[in-house]
Design a protein around this motif. Sequence first.
Motif, PDB file in Angstrom:
ATOM      1  N   SER A   1      36.861  87.458  -3.978  1.00 49.81           N
ATOM      2  CA  SER A   1      36.744  86.100  -3.839  1.00 49.81           C
ATOM      3  C   SER A   1      36.482  85.968  -1.979  1.00 49.81           C
ATOM      4  N   GLN A   2      36.894  86.967  -1.131  1.00 53.55           N
ATOM      5  CA  GLN A   2      36.586  86.885   0.241  1.00 53.55           C
ATOM      6  C   GLN A   2      35.130  86.976   0.531  1.00 53.55           C
ATOM      7  N   ASN A   3      34.551  87.824  -0.019  1.00 50.63           N
ATOM      8  CA  ASN A   3      33.125  87.896   0.340  1.00 50.63           C
ATOM      9  C   ASN A   3      32.300  86.651  -0.368  1.00 50.63           C
ATOM     10  N   GLN A   4      32.807  86.174  -1.669  1.00 43.76           N
ATOM     11  CA  GLN A   4      32.286  84.961  -2.050  1.00 43.76           C
ATOM     12  C   GLN A   4      32.440  83.714  -1.017  1.00 43.76           C
ATOM     13  N   ALA A   5      33.476  83.747  -0.614  1.00 40.60           N
ATOM     14  CA  ALA A   5      33.666  82.609   0.361  1.00 40.60           C
ATOM     15  C   ALA A   5      32.959  82.624   1.557  1.00 40.60           C
ATOM     16  N   VAL A   6      32.620  83.813   2.234  1.00 41.13           N
ATOM     17  CA  VAL A   6      31.823  83.975   3.233  1.00 41.13           C
ATOM     18  C   VAL A   6      30.139  83.749   2.694  1.00 41.13           C
ATOM     19  N   PHE A   7      29.805  83.981   1.743  1.00 39.13           N
ATOM     20  CA  PHE A   7      28.727  83.726   1.312  1.00 39.13           C
ATOM     21  C   PHE A   7      28.329  82.187   1.086  1.00 39.13           C
ATOM     22  N   GLU A   8      29.352  81.617   0.386  1.00 43.85           N
ATOM     23  CA  GLU A   8      29.309  80.167   0.122  1.00 43.85           C
ATOM     24  C   GLU A   8      29.160  79.410   1.513  1.00 43.85           C
ATOM     25  N   GLN A   9      29.919  79.798   2.505  1.00 48.09           N
ATOM     26  CA  GLN A   9      29.904  79.152   3.697  1.00 48.09           C
ATOM     27  C   GLN A   9      28.574  79.367   4.524  1.00 48.09           C
ATOM     28  N   ALA A  10      27.844  80.686   4.192  1.00 49.91           N
ATOM     29  CA  ALA A  10      26.776  80.840   4.622  1.00 49.91           C
ATOM     30  C   ALA A  10      25.753  80.062   4.292  1.00 49.91           C
ATOM     31  N   ILE A  11      25.513  79.651   2.813  1.00 52.41           N
ATOM     32  CA  ILE A  11      24.569  78.876   2.311  1.00 52.41           C
ATOM     33  C   ILE A  11      24.896  77.514   2.784  1.00 52.41           C
ATOM     34  N   LYS A  12      26.106  76.895   3.093  1.00 53.67           N
ATOM     35  CA  LYS A  12      26.402  75.521   3.524  1.00 53.67           C
ATOM     36  C   LYS A  12      25.740  75.506   4.805  1.00 53.67           C
ATOM     37  N   ARG A  13      25.888  76.867   5.688  1.00 54.90           N
ATOM     38  CA  ARG A  13      25.331  76.627   7.268  1.00 54.90           C
ATOM     39  C   ARG A  13      23.813  76.726   7.069  1.00 54.90           C
ATOM     40  N   LEU A  14      23.184  77.435   6.066  1.00 59.15           N
ATOM     41  CA  LEU A  14      21.682  77.359   5.937  1.00 59.15           C
ATOM     42  C   LEU A  14      21.297  75.884   5.917  1.00 59.15           C
ATOM     43  N   ARG A  15      21.918  75.178   4.825  1.00 60.20           N
ATOM     44  CA  ARG A  15      21.464  73.791   4.666  1.00 60.20           C
ATOM     45  C   ARG A  15      21.589  73.052   5.986  1.00 60.20           C
ATOM     46  N   GLU A  16      22.642  73.089   6.583  1.00 62.38           N
ATOM     47  CA  GLU A  16      22.903  72.465   7.900  1.00 62.38           C
ATOM     48  C   GLU A  16      21.849  72.795   8.746  1.00 62.38           C
ATOM     49  N   LEU A  17      21.282  73.901   8.695  1.00 61.15           N
ATOM     50  CA  LEU A  17      20.311  74.283   9.894  1.00 61.15           C
ATOM     51  C   LEU A  17      18.732  73.714   9.135  1.00 61.15           C
ATOM     52  N   GLY A  18      18.757  73.050   8.120  1.00 56.34           N
ATOM     53  CA  GLY A  18      17.710  72.583   7.462  1.00 56.34           C
ATOM     54  C   GLY A  18      16.859  73.081   6.429  1.00 56.34           C
ATOM     55  N   ALA A  19      17.541  74.279   5.817  1.00 57.70           N
ATOM     56  CA  ALA A  19      16.849  74.798   4.762  1.00 57.70           C
ATOM     57  C   ALA A  19      17.442  74.230   3.373  1.00 57.70           C
ATOM     58  N   THR A  20      16.212  74.033   2.516  1.00 58.04           N
ATOM     59  CA  THR A  20      16.306  73.797   1.067  1.00 58.04           C
ATOM     60  C   THR A  20      16.654  74.963   0.206  1.00 58.04           C
ATOM     61  N   ILE A  21      17.867  74.891  -0.493  1.00 62.84           N
ATOM     62  CA  ILE A  21      18.149  76.154  -1.124  1.00 62.84           C
ATOM     63  C   ILE A  21      18.008  75.924  -2.462  1.00 62.84           C
ATOM     64  N   THR A  22      17.256  76.700  -3.318  1.00 64.74           N
ATOM     65  CA  THR A  22      16.827  76.660  -4.756  1.00 64.74           C
ATOM     66  C   THR A  22      17.505  77.731  -5.495  1.00 64.74           C
ATOM     67  N   PRO A  23      18.230  77.704  -6.568  1.00 60.32           N
ATOM     68  CA  PRO A  23      18.624  78.834  -7.506  1.00 60.32           C
ATOM     69  C   PRO A  23      17.324  79.469  -8.224  1.00 60.32           C
ATOM     70  N   ILE A  24      17.205  80.604  -8.324  1.00 58.94           N
ATOM     71  CA  ILE A  24      15.947  81.255  -9.495  1.00 58.94           C
ATOM     72  C   ILE A  24      16.379  82.083 -10.014  1.00 58.94           C
ATOM     73  N   ASP A  25      15.982  82.563 -11.109  1.00 60.68           N
ATOM     74  CA  ASP A  25      16.152  83.401 -12.307  1.00 60.68           C
ATOM     75  C   ASP A  25      16.412  84.901 -11.660  1.00 60.68           C
TER      76      ASP A  25
END
Length: 608
Positions: A275-299
């Motif tokens: 859960s700790q690695n997962q939390a860091v990754f989820e926070q990183a995705i949030k930060r990427l969005r704050e930096l202007g990135a569009t995040i899209t899940p792919i297969d």
Amino acid sequence: MGFQSMSNAPIAFTLADWQQAFRDGQSPAELLHHLRLELSAADNAWIALASEAQLNAQLDGLSTLLESANGELSTLPLYGVPFAIKDNIDAAGWPTTAACPEFAYTAATDATVVAKLRAAGAILIGKTNLDQFATGLVGTRSPYGAVANSFNAAYVSGGSSSGSASVVARGLVPFALGTDTAGSGRVPAGFNNIVGLKPSKGWLSTTGLVPACRSLDCISIFALTVADAQCVAQIAGGYDASDAYSRQNPNRAPVNMPAAPKLAIPDQLEFFGDSQNQAVFEQAIKRLRELGATITPIDFSPFRALAEQLYYGSWVAERAVALDDMLKNQPHAINPVVRGIVENGLKYSACDAYKAEYIRAELSRQINDALAGFDALVVPTSPTIRTLAEMEAEPVLFNSQFGTYTNFTNLADLSALALPAGMRSDGLPAGITLIAPAWHDQALAAFGQRWQHALNLPLGATGRALPAATPSNSPAPGCVRVAVVGAHLTGMPLNHQLTSRDAVLVEQTLTAPSYNLYALPGTVPPKPGLARVTADGAAIIVELWDIPLARFGEFVAEIPAPLGIGNLSLTDGRSVKGFICEPYALSGARNITSFGGWRSFIASQQQG
């Protein structure tokens, strides 16, 4: 800048610190001998350290290099900078062990990458520990001992480039070479809060590397900063005729990412209960969005299927080929876990190998198609981390977990950059990795620098703050910087001629105050003409775009008369390629210089 230890050894220096120290007149001999005395042979991140005689011989060579350069330090970008290499890479006069004493030999010549670094002034200070024969992502499969995590010695350092990552994370050297076949240049970076650059296959020569899987092997770079890793790669890289897998960079890929990049992430993420690695990754995705990135899940299923091929298919036979002599003549000299993995390769037939290649090609095509339209894929560098005790209990299973987001990369011919992403609640670091098609290395590095400065994490395990960014006005290697003034501006009708060729907007700026702008009659879509004048000139607004070098000719071919590309002077003294107009077309054209730029003129016409 200052020395970081009581012994005056230069610890936690970046490349810029080393360069500044020598510009300030400090002595390479003094600094490097201080550093050598600070390093300990009892530190099992090292397999070999430079002796006093070896260091002095290199310093003599450095003096000769400087004399040949007429004393110009700027011509030796790594002048006096110490570095380390993984001990499966050759250095002349040094033993190469691949972490197997029975295999060891003394190299007669430098590996190509080592020779290039030394020619730029770098000083080899030591060779580092690794998972034996570069087989493992853990850093524990070595007769020289398991290299501990630089933040918590109870945890693994990651491998196989464990020693190289450790000495960089602790600031003992500013950069070190590792290797990457299945993730060995990325997982240790994630576990030690440093940068791991996994280049496109064939960019850095593997001549002088003990192969693991020769068709997949890459020499990788660990550094405290993305800028340092990229600088080293530019020096160490390049086509090498002695390496059958070396490739010329086609210079067709983008050299940067847009301000608002399009990033993919796996549609299903696995962290194996961490859960700790997962939390860091989820926070990183949030930060990427704050930096202007569009995040899209792919297969992610083709990525996962290809990753499984590396160790659970006939590709493991390539490791058996690399260790053929050792398996036949000294099998008991091989680490039991490594031997068990490699011996699995002996059960496959040539027919199995061809079938595996067809699977690899199919999945690789699916992966590259899936990444089309995205600037990069973002994954956790590793889904989890384990203690040394856990790894001893489950050496194969947990190693496999570490490779979840790395094993497919070289099989699919992708480039990758591992980046620090933040600290877990237990004080261990976790990382993200940006992955893109081959030769997108420069774009990954450009965005990686933005990411690293946005997070502003301390450097490795040194506790030192990230140095301030030093903006460069120079175009990236492999591109042409072009100034556009009219219909190619952002949002204008011909801007697609740039974006469709992976050109990236750099900045809006002004020409030198010596130009006139004209509205050319009868052009469709409407276009301006820019002309240099000797009197009554003005500064005109332009945009600067970086176009991949191989796409520049396509772009120029679409430019109609009376326009062309020439040299344009900017207000800050730079000279770039830019739009110019043949003089005959300006007769009778309306002078619109007073508007200051094409966009203002178009707006005035629409208002009218």
